[in-house]
Design a protein around this motif. Structure first.
Motif, mmCIF file in Angstrom:
data_model
loop_
_atom_site.group_PDB
_atom_site.id
_atom_site.type_symbol
_atom_site.label_atom_id
_atom_site.label_comp_id
_atom_site.label_asym_id
_atom_site.label_seq_id
_atom_site.Cartn_x
_atom_site.Cartn_y
_atom_site.Cartn_z
ATOM 1 N N ASN A 1 0.824 -1.217 0.000
ATOM 2 C CA ASN A 1 0.000 0.000 0.000
ATOM 3 C C ASN A 1 0.849 1.255 0.000
ATOM 4 O O ASN A 1 0.507 2.258 -0.639
ATOM 5 N N GLU B 1 0.839 4.223 -2.771
ATOM 6 C CA GLU B 1 0.493 5.615 -2.487
ATOM 7 C C GLU B 1 1.637 6.576 -2.754
ATOM 8 O O GLU B 1 1.428 7.669 -3.298
ATOM 9 N N ARG C 1 -11.131 -0.016 9.628
ATOM 10 C CA ARG C 1 -9.905 -0.636 9.106
ATOM 11 C C ARG C 1 -10.035 -2.145 8.883
ATOM 12 O O ARG C 1 -9.515 -2.663 7.889
ATOM 13 N N LEU D 1 -11.503 -2.303 5.433
ATOM 14 C CA LEU D 1 -10.903 -1.558 4.325
ATOM 15 C C LEU D 1 -9.443 -1.902 4.058
ATOM 16 O O LEU D 1 -8.965 -1.739 2.939
ATOM 17 N N LYS D 2 -8.704 -2.380 5.063
ATOM 18 C CA LYS D 2 -7.269 -2.572 4.875
ATOM 19 C C LYS D 2 -6.952 -3.665 3.849
ATOM 20 O O LYS D 2 -5.863 -3.669 3.267
ATOM 21 N N ASN D 3 -7.897 -4.588 3.639
ATOM 22 C CA ASN D 3 -7.662 -5.668 2.674
ATOM 23 C C ASN D 3 -8.277 -5.384 1.308
ATOM 24 O O ASN D 3 -8.198 -6.222 0.410
ATOM 25 N N ASP E 1 -8.619 -3.882 -2.412
ATOM 26 C CA ASP E 1 -7.693 -3.540 -3.483
ATOM 27 C C ASP E 1 -7.343 -2.054 -3.383
ATOM 28 O O ASP E 1 -8.225 -1.209 -3.177
ATOM 29 N N HIS E 2 -6.054 -1.748 -3.521
ATOM 30 C CA HIS E 2 -5.603 -0.376 -3.307
ATOM 31 C C HIS E 2 -6.311 0.623 -4.218
ATOM 32 O O HIS E 2 -6.728 1.697 -3.772
ATOM 33 N N LEU F 1 -9.950 1.121 -3.107
ATOM 34 C CA LEU F 1 -10.030 1.937 -1.900
ATOM 35 C C LEU F 1 -9.797 3.407 -2.235
ATOM 36 O O LEU F 1 -10.525 4.290 -1.756
ATOM 37 N N PHE G 1 -6.233 7.651 2.628
ATOM 38 C CA PHE G 1 -5.775 6.357 2.122
ATOM 39 C C PHE G 1 -4.732 5.768 3.072
ATOM 40 O O PHE G 1 -4.770 4.574 3.398
ATOM 41 N N ASP G 2 -3.811 6.599 3.526
ATOM 42 C CA ASP G 2 -2.761 6.169 4.440
ATOM 43 C C ASP G 2 -3.342 5.698 5.775
ATOM 44 O O ASP G 2 -2.749 4.872 6.466
ATOM 45 N N SER H 1 -5.300 1.941 4.692
ATOM 46 C CA SER H 1 -4.704 0.889 3.873
ATOM 47 C C SER H 1 -3.603 0.052 4.514
ATOM 48 O O SER H 1 -3.372 -1.082 4.071
#
Length: 336
Positions: free
Chosen positions: A63, A67, A218, A221-223, A225-226, A229, A286-287, A290
């Motif tokens: 991630n 980014e 989280r 959302l953390k899993n 697709d970048h 998201l 995003f940071d 992700s």
């Protein structure tokens, strides 16, 4: 390339000696235009786009590579025109703007916001490391430079012999590693006797620290697709920013912790125009969602770990470094 050639190449690069090793076998390595080679001139780790590749590219930090290669200039002082990274760096480290011939290790360099500060404002030699391919963005932003070397490597498998660096710093990274305490130990091992270490991280301020949209969402959302998201954030950032600002304007900023957007008032500079503000908010949101790991810590816990691993003169504070922005910072020295 024979041993004489190795020495000649090192002299051409003008760096004081830092012992580079294979972190997996402890074999001594030498720099070459093709990569890091052993005494038999076999390329052990290739050089690509200015970066020595030590780590496997498929790892839990993808991630960050995504980014920082996309937002590669967003938080860099020389592109934003705002010296937020410079102020943060010197407020946290309290280092001078000299450091002639000192070797500094930066772990978690990302796109190079602090690498740029070191190279522009000091005379130190910088070894910048990140586990993700954000290292390529760093090299685009700061290289080639005679005082910069960039490595894609894990904090647990650093390609340097122990106790090689006068100074070591790690900003905004430790909470995203899978073993915070072990990460601290890995950093301490790199510090020379008499050298200094500075780290910062997400702090636990109280029981309420994890009661917010970030930690509630989280797990889902953390899993993701970048790209998906990021698209989701872009689609919704407009109304979230408006609601955030409205709550702040009527004295109900406490409600903003439940809006799935970054902490705009306390993490983003006020001087940005509308376009740049939106870009910073998208990046920071995003940071926020992700990373594979997000483990904030208490200041006294991290200070205790540094002490356990032999660091002295420890100073731990929540430092105000720019406008209303703060960073949980712990500094210390390794005894002679």
């Amino acid at each position: 390339m024979n041993s004489a050639d190795h020495s000649e190449y090192k002299l051409q690069n003008k760096f004081p000696f830092v012992a580079i090793i294979n972190p997996f076998t402890k074999e001594k390595l030498f720099e070459s235009p093709e990569g890091l080679v052993n005494s038999d001139n076999k390329i052990i780790f290739p050089l690509r786009n200015g970066v020595y590749l030590i780590a496997a590219e498929d790892n839990y930090t993808s991630n960050f590579g995504f980014e920082w290669n996309l937002f590669d200039r967003t938080q860099i002082d020389k592109f934003s025109g705002i010296e937020i990274s410079k102020k943060r760096f010197f407020a946290e480290t309290r280092w001078s703007e000299d450091l002639q011939n000192e070797n500094i290790l930066e772990v978690g360099c990302g796109a190079g916001r602090f690498s740029q500060v070191v190279l522009k404002n000091t005379k130190a030699n910088l070894y910048a490391v990140d586990y993700s391919n954000a290292t390529e963005a760093n090299y685009r932003n700061n290289g080639p430079h005679e005082r910069l070397k960039v490595f894609q490597a894990s904090i647990y498998d650093l390609p340097f012999a122990k106790e090689n660096f006068e100074k070591v710093f790690c900003f905004g990274v430790l909470q995203h590693t899978n073993d915070f305490k072990k990460s601290i130990q890995s950093l301490v091992e790199m510090v020379k006797p008499g050298g200094e270490i500075v780290v910062d991280f997400y702090p636990i301020k109280g029981w309420y620290s994890k009661i917010n949209a970030k930690y509630l969402l989280r797990p889902f959302l953390k899993n993701m697709d970048h790209q998906k998201l990021l698209n989701l954030i872009r689609k919704n950032v407009g109304w979230m920013m408006k609601l955030y600002k409205f709550n702040s304007s009527i004295g109900l900023s406490v409600l903003n912790r439940f809006i799935p957007v970054c902490d705009i008032d306390n993490t983003i500079p006020d001087q940005l125009d509308v376009k740049d503000l939106k870009e910073w908010v998208i990046l920071d949101t995003f940071d926020m969602f992700s990373p594979a790991y997000d483990n904030p810590q208490r200041l006294n816990t991290v200070a205790g770990w540094l002490k356990e691993f032999g660091i002295i003169e420890i100073d731990s504070h929540l430092i105000n470094y720019y406008e209303h922005m703060t960073a949980a910072t712990v500094r210390g020295k390794k005894p002679l």
